[in-house]
Design a protein around this motif. Structure first.
Motif, PDB file in Angstrom:
ATOM      1  N   GLU A  66      19.549  -0.831  10.362  1.00  0.00           N
ATOM      2  CA  GLU A  66      20.558  -0.969   9.300  1.00  0.00           C
ATOM      3  C   GLU A  66      21.456  -2.168   9.596  1.00  0.00           C
ATOM      4  O   GLU A  66      21.732  -2.980   8.711  1.00  0.00           O
ATOM      5  CB  GLU A  66      21.402   0.301   9.195  1.00  0.00           C
ATOM      6  CG  GLU A  66      20.735   1.428   8.467  1.00  0.00           C
ATOM      7  CD  GLU A  66      20.814   1.294   6.957  1.00  0.00           C
ATOM      8  OE1 GLU A  66      21.741   0.651   6.433  1.00  0.00           O
ATOM      9  OE2 GLU A  66      19.923   1.847   6.284  1.00  0.00           O
ATOM     10  N   ALA A  67      21.935  -2.267  10.842  1.00  0.00           N
ATOM     11  CA  ALA A  67      22.808  -3.380  11.227  1.00  0.00           C
ATOM     12  C   ALA A  67      22.075  -4.709  11.095  1.00  0.00           C
ATOM     13  O   ALA A  67      22.637  -5.699  10.608  1.00  0.00           O
ATOM     14  CB  ALA A  67      23.317  -3.186  12.653  1.00  0.00           C
ATOM     15  N   PHE A  68      20.811  -4.757  11.502  1.00  0.00           N
ATOM     16  CA  PHE A  68      20.016  -5.976  11.382  1.00  0.00           C
ATOM     17  C   PHE A  68      19.871  -6.378   9.917  1.00  0.00           C
ATOM     18  O   PHE A  68      20.047  -7.544   9.557  1.00  0.00           O
ATOM     19  CB  PHE A  68      18.635  -5.774  12.032  1.00  0.00           C
ATOM     20  CG  PHE A  68      17.734  -6.955  11.899  1.00  0.00           C
ATOM     21  CD1 PHE A  68      17.830  -8.029  12.782  1.00  0.00           C
ATOM     22  CD2 PHE A  68      16.782  -7.016  10.884  1.00  0.00           C
ATOM     23  CE1 PHE A  68      16.993  -9.138  12.655  1.00  0.00           C
ATOM     24  CE2 PHE A  68      15.945  -8.118  10.748  1.00  0.00           C
ATOM     25  CZ  PHE A  68      16.060  -9.181  11.635  1.00  0.00           C
ATOM     26  N   GLY A  73      21.443 -10.216   5.607  1.00  0.00           N
ATOM     27  CA  GLY A  73      21.838 -10.271   4.204  1.00  0.00           C
ATOM     28  C   GLY A  73      20.842  -9.709   3.205  1.00  0.00           C
ATOM     29  O   GLY A  73      20.983  -9.924   2.014  1.00  0.00           O
ATOM     30  N   LEU A  74      19.857  -8.958   3.656  1.00  0.00           N
ATOM     31  CA  LEU A  74      18.851  -8.410   2.747  1.00  0.00           C
ATOM     32  C   LEU A  74      19.056  -6.946   2.406  1.00  0.00           C
ATOM     33  O   LEU A  74      18.584  -6.485   1.380  1.00  0.00           O
ATOM     34  CB  LEU A  74      17.446  -8.545   3.353  1.00  0.00           C
ATOM     35  CG  LEU A  74      16.787  -9.908   3.322  1.00  0.00           C
ATOM     36  CD1 LEU A  74      15.408  -9.830   3.971  1.00  0.00           C
ATOM     37  CD2 LEU A  74      16.678 -10.433   1.909  1.00  0.00           C
ATOM     38  N   GLY A  75      19.695  -6.192   3.296  1.00  0.00           N
ATOM     39  CA  GLY A  75      19.611  -4.753   3.149  1.00  0.00           C
ATOM     40  C   GLY A  75      18.157  -4.354   3.374  1.00  0.00           C
ATOM     41  O   GLY A  75      17.388  -5.107   3.968  1.00  0.00           O
ATOM     42  N   ILE A  76      17.762  -3.220   2.854  1.00  0.00           N
ATOM     43  CA  ILE A  76      16.375  -2.786   3.010  1.00  0.00           C
ATOM     44  C   ILE A  76      15.605  -3.196   1.740  1.00  0.00           C
ATOM     45  O   ILE A  76      15.261  -2.376   0.901  1.00  0.00           O
ATOM     46  CB  ILE A  76      16.273  -1.266   3.283  1.00  0.00           C
ATOM     47  CG1 ILE A  76      17.156  -0.861   4.461  1.00  0.00           C
ATOM     48  CG2 ILE A  76      14.817  -0.871   3.546  1.00  0.00           C
ATOM     49  CD1 ILE A  76      16.791  -1.485   5.795  1.00  0.00           C
ATOM     50  N   MET A  80      12.161  -7.205   4.180  1.00  0.00           N
ATOM     51  CA  MET A  80      12.686  -6.286   5.192  1.00  0.00           C
ATOM     52  C   MET A  80      12.158  -4.881   4.927  1.00  0.00           C
ATOM     53  O   MET A  80      12.362  -4.337   3.845  1.00  0.00           O
ATOM     54  CB  MET A  80      14.220  -6.306   5.145  1.00  0.00           C
ATOM     55  CG  MET A  80      14.913  -5.264   5.986  1.00  0.00           C
ATOM     56  SD  MET A  80      14.697  -5.534   7.731  1.00  0.00           S
ATOM     57  CE  MET A  80      15.250  -3.956   8.363  1.00  0.00           C
ATOM     58  N   THR A  81      11.433  -4.350   5.891  1.00  0.00           N
ATOM     59  CA  THR A  81      11.045  -2.938   5.872  1.00  0.00           C
ATOM     60  C   THR A  81      11.345  -2.382   7.257  1.00  0.00           C
ATOM     61  O   THR A  81      11.438  -3.131   8.228  1.00  0.00           O
ATOM     62  CB  THR A  81       9.546  -2.725   5.545  1.00  0.00           C
ATOM     63  OG1 THR A  81       8.765  -3.298   6.595  1.00  0.00           O
ATOM     64  CG2 THR A  81       9.164  -3.333   4.203  1.00  0.00           C
ATOM     65  N   TRP A  82      11.507  -1.082   7.336  1.00  0.00           N
ATOM     66  CA  TRP A  82      11.871  -0.439   8.596  1.00  0.00           C
ATOM     67  C   TRP A  82      10.901  -0.783   9.718  1.00  0.00           C
ATOM     68  O   TRP A  82      11.311  -1.133  10.814  1.00  0.00           O
ATOM     69  CB  TRP A  82      11.899   1.083   8.431  1.00  0.00           C
ATOM     70  CG  TRP A  82      12.911   1.576   7.478  1.00  0.00           C
ATOM     71  CD1 TRP A  82      12.691   2.026   6.201  1.00  0.00           C
ATOM     72  CD2 TRP A  82      14.323   1.678   7.683  1.00  0.00           C
ATOM     73  NE1 TRP A  82      13.870   2.398   5.629  1.00  0.00           N
ATOM     74  CE2 TRP A  82      14.888   2.207   6.508  1.00  0.00           C
ATOM     75  CE3 TRP A  82      15.156   1.391   8.755  1.00  0.00           C
ATOM     76  CZ2 TRP A  82      16.244   2.450   6.377  1.00  0.00           C
ATOM     77  CZ3 TRP A  82      16.513   1.625   8.625  1.00  0.00           C
ATOM     78  CH2 TRP A  82      17.051   2.147   7.451  1.00  0.00           C
ATOM     79  N   GLY A 101       4.928  -9.431  10.602  1.00  0.00           N
ATOM     80  CA  GLY A 101       4.521  -9.604   9.211  1.00  0.00           C
ATOM     81  C   GLY A 101       5.375 -10.602   8.450  1.00  0.00           C
ATOM     82  O   GLY A 101       5.955 -11.525   9.034  1.00  0.00           O
ATOM     83  N   PRO A 102       5.462 -10.413   7.129  1.00  0.00           N
ATOM     84  CA  PRO A 102       6.215 -11.338   6.289  1.00  0.00           C
ATOM     85  C   PRO A 102       7.692 -11.457   6.683  1.00  0.00           C
ATOM     86  O   PRO A 102       8.302 -12.507   6.477  1.00  0.00           O
ATOM     87  CB  PRO A 102       6.086 -10.748   4.883  1.00  0.00           C
ATOM     88  CG  PRO A 102       4.896  -9.863   4.937  1.00  0.00           C
ATOM     89  CD  PRO A 102       4.791  -9.377   6.353  1.00  0.00           C
ATOM     90  N   LEU A 103       8.257 -10.402   7.255  1.00  0.00           N
ATOM     91  CA  LEU A 103       9.655 -10.472   7.683  1.00  0.00           C
ATOM     92  C   LEU A 103       9.824 -11.495   8.795  1.00  0.00           C
ATOM     93  O   LEU A 103      10.784 -12.278   8.806  1.00  0.00           O
ATOM     94  CB  LEU A 103      10.170  -9.108   8.139  1.00  0.00           C
ATOM     95  CG  LEU A 103      11.612  -9.093   8.643  1.00  0.00           C
ATOM     96  CD1 LEU A 103      12.594  -9.547   7.560  1.00  0.00           C
ATOM     97  CD2 LEU A 103      11.982  -7.713   9.158  1.00  0.00           C
ATOM     98  N   LYS A 104       8.896 -11.537   9.744  1.00  0.00           N
ATOM     99  CA  LYS A 104       8.980 -12.509  10.839  1.00  0.00           C
ATOM    100  C   LYS A 104       8.948 -13.933  10.295  1.00  0.00           C
ATOM    101  O   LYS A 104       9.756 -14.777  10.689  1.00  0.00           O
ATOM    102  CB  LYS A 104       7.854 -12.294  11.852  1.00  0.00           C
ATOM    103  CG  LYS A 104       7.895 -13.295  13.008  1.00  0.00           C
ATOM    104  CD  LYS A 104       6.875 -12.987  14.055  1.00  0.00           C
ATOM    105  CE  LYS A 104       6.822 -13.949  15.201  1.00  0.00           C
ATOM    106  NZ  LYS A 104       7.946 -14.799  15.470  1.00  0.00           N
TER     107      LYS A 104
END
Length: 148
Positions: A66-68, A73-76, A80-82, A101-104
């Protein structure tokens, strides 16, 4: 820090009983949704030794993610996925952020190093994340301006 400055800060404070209630209702489905593969292994080991340690592990990782998500600035929201964020401990015990994945790819194009700190008490957990900006490109990496 590398001198690029702070690009984002995120924090989360969470009551452990919230995670206990969700885990009681959804069990391993919740674990698989929130934790990445390596975190799931650690969670299983801790739960086998002491179910309370498993809950605290799940709660601290939930809070750190959650903090990350706030710090970037994306929220979930995509990408961004858990499970694309894993908070794993280095050999000495300090937590560090691992992305996949795509988040990296999205993250690497925008930010530098991520720093995470977590703490837990019997009834609460907290996490704090600081995201560094991308380091400036070295002078040798700079592309010359095209002349028209």
């Amino acid at each position: 820090m590398t001198g690029a400055g702070i690009a984002g800060i995120g924090t989360d404070l969470l009551r452990v009983n919230r995670i206990e209630r969700i885990y009681a209702r959804h069990g391993e489905r919740f674990v698989q949704r929130v934790l990445g593969a390596d975190e799931q292994l650690v969670h299983a080991r801790r739960t086998a030794r002491d179910p309370r340690r498993g809950i605290l592990y799940l709660a601290t990782r939930f809070a750190a993610k959650e903090a990350f998500s706030k710090a970037i600035g994306l929220g979930i929201h995509m990408p961004m996925t858990w499970s694309r964020v894993q908070i794993l401990n280095r050999r000495g015990g300090a937590p560090e952020v691992h992305l996949s994945g795509p988040l990296k790819d999205w993250y690497d194009a925008r930010f530098g190093q991520a720093h995470v700190s977590m703490t837990d008490e019997s009834d609460m957990v907290a996490a704090f994340v600081v995201i560094e900006g991308r380091p400036p490109a070295a002078a040798s990496d700079a592309q010359p301006l095209s002349k028209h």
